[in-house]
Design an enzyme around this catalytic site. Sequence first.
Site, PDB file in Angstrom:
ATOM      1  N   MET A   6     -35.303 -32.135 -65.500  1.00  0.00           N
ATOM      2  CA  MET A   6     -36.139 -32.957 -66.205  1.00  0.00           C
ATOM      3  C   MET A   6     -35.650 -34.443 -66.270  1.00  0.00           C
ATOM      4  O   MET A   6     -34.722 -34.743 -65.852  1.00  0.00           O
ATOM      5  CB  MET A   6     -36.629 -32.479 -67.538  1.00  0.00           C
ATOM      6  CG  MET A   6     -35.671 -32.680 -68.605  1.00  0.00           C
ATOM      7  SD  MET A   6     -35.821 -32.139 -70.262  1.00  0.00           S
ATOM      8  CE  MET A   6     -36.832 -33.626 -70.756  1.00  0.00           C
ATOM      9  N   HIS A  56     -26.469 -32.259 -66.600  1.00  0.00           N
ATOM     10  CA  HIS A  56     -26.301 -32.718 -67.848  1.00  0.00           C
ATOM     11  C   HIS A  56     -26.165 -31.721 -69.030  1.00  0.00           C
ATOM     12  O   HIS A  56     -26.688 -30.817 -69.130  1.00  0.00           O
ATOM     13  CB  HIS A  56     -27.848 -33.319 -68.133  1.00  0.00           C
ATOM     14  CG  HIS A  56     -28.263 -34.236 -67.298  1.00  0.00           C
ATOM     15  ND1 HIS A  56     -29.659 -34.567 -67.072  1.00  0.00           N
ATOM     16  CD2 HIS A  56     -27.429 -35.481 -66.602  1.00  0.00           C
ATOM     17  CE1 HIS A  56     -29.636 -35.746 -66.196  1.00  0.00           C
ATOM     18  NE2 HIS A  56     -28.417 -36.067 -65.868  1.00  0.00           N
ATOM     19  N   ASP A  86     -33.265 -39.005 -63.252  1.00  0.00           N
ATOM     20  CA  ASP A  86     -31.923 -39.339 -62.885  1.00  0.00           C
ATOM     21  C   ASP A  86     -31.485 -38.916 -61.706  1.00  0.00           C
ATOM     22  O   ASP A  86     -31.980 -37.609 -61.188  1.00  0.00           O
ATOM     23  CB  ASP A  86     -30.973 -38.572 -63.900  1.00  0.00           C
ATOM     24  CG  ASP A  86     -29.703 -39.297 -63.894  1.00  0.00           C
ATOM     25  OD1 ASP A  86     -29.331 -40.259 -63.396  1.00  0.00           O
ATOM     26  OD2 ASP A  86     -28.706 -38.274 -64.230  1.00  0.00           O
ATOM     27  N   SER A 142     -30.050 -30.648 -63.927  1.00  0.00           N
ATOM     28  CA  SER A 142     -30.285 -30.721 -65.294  1.00  0.00           C
ATOM     29  C   SER A 142     -30.743 -29.424 -65.862  1.00  0.00           C
ATOM     30  O   SER A 142     -30.357 -28.477 -65.554  1.00  0.00           O
ATOM     31  CB  SER A 142     -31.262 -31.982 -65.708  1.00  0.00           C
ATOM     32  OG  SER A 142     -31.163 -32.160 -67.093  1.00  0.00           O
ATOM     33  N   THR A 143     -32.025 -29.423 -66.443  1.00  0.00           N
ATOM     34  CA  THR A 143     -32.623 -28.448 -66.849  1.00  0.00           C
ATOM     35  C   THR A 143     -32.909 -27.200 -65.713  1.00  0.00           C
ATOM     36  O   THR A 143     -33.490 -27.690 -64.720  1.00  0.00           O
ATOM     37  CB  THR A 143     -34.125 -28.638 -67.031  1.00  0.00           C
ATOM     38  OG1 THR A 143     -34.219 -29.641 -68.149  1.00  0.00           O
ATOM     39  CG2 THR A 143     -34.942 -27.749 -67.953  1.00  0.00           C
TER      40      THR A 143
END
Length: 379
Positions: A299, A206, A302, A179-180
């Site tokens: 972050m 994401h 997940d 993600s991030t």
Amino acid sequence: MEQIRVMVVDDSVVVRKIVTDVLSEDPMITVVGTAPNGRLAVAKLEQLKPDLVTMDIEMPEMNGIEAVRAIRSRAGGQTYSRVPIIMFSTLTERGASATLDALSAGANEYVTKPANVGSVAQSMESVRQQLIPKIKALTGRPQTSGPAAAAVAAPVAVRPPVARTRAPKEPAVLVIGSSTGGPEALTKVLPLLPASLPVPVLLVQHMPPVFTRQFAQRLDRLCPLTVVEAGDGTPLAPGTVHIAPGDFHLTVGTSGASKRTALNQAPPENFCRPAVDVLFRSVVAAYDGAVLGVVLTGMGSDGRVGAGQIRDAGGTVVAQDQATSVVWGMPGAVTQAGFADEVLPLGRIAEAIVRLLPTPRPAASFAAARAAAPMGGRR
């Protein structure tokens, strides 16, 4: 805890006010200043001393991508050369391309500008939901040497992996969640994997629609592997990476001996669609646990539940370490739950993947690939 100091950079007076008003409502955040273009933003860094910058992309005099490059090259002062930057992007082909350019230049994250929401109140709510969690994720850890350390967390003891009750299975598929910070991380991992990779690869990053298609195209240009945005019903074959499209969960369906991608729009999990847990759970069932799972920077948490399911079924899990993660949320959750067989810096992830798969390449070949791979992201 001291407030998070944010500088808002946007050429639109309306957008600057919306973002400033939203951020000012949060007691943990203070807006220390604004700038209408990148040139003024770079000039104001030392004066305003922000912990984080929100950056528009299309601006006069110096656009957001140019400003990111200037900041990362220390034009804004050495102390602030690594200040976290969140891009403000439009959800369009052009906006997606520019955002990916900004991430390659060294931006940490992005949010999409409200579009067709109908009112200022709805625009503010959209910004609030997207922006504030990312600001806190990128700056919420203890600083050790000023703003330059804002993206470096205080070290956390790594929990040993939960003891296995059976020997790990040889992986028949590789799955990756991020993600991030993931776009940069993936450009440093996937190009090091050989075209002869003996298993198919499925990946959840994401990202919204449009972004995932362009990101897949960029990775395909960088990698020996074939990289595509996942479709529905595509047969899985070794050497191809399938990236979950924005707003769709990616799973694996089985028909006899054949395995194919499958997409759905079931409810989000962990507030995400696509979700890493959905993919991990699906491949455990499709491959009877013969899975290698990798969880990179991001972050939230997940992937934690899915990583546990991979290990319970006999698979292997690798997590990125805290020191090299932009945000140690997802890999940290996996590690602290005891689900990570190995916790490694980003630079060693690709080598671990090759080592853990059935037919690793010779070390000399891997070293050559590392030397030839493009070096994207922050300097």
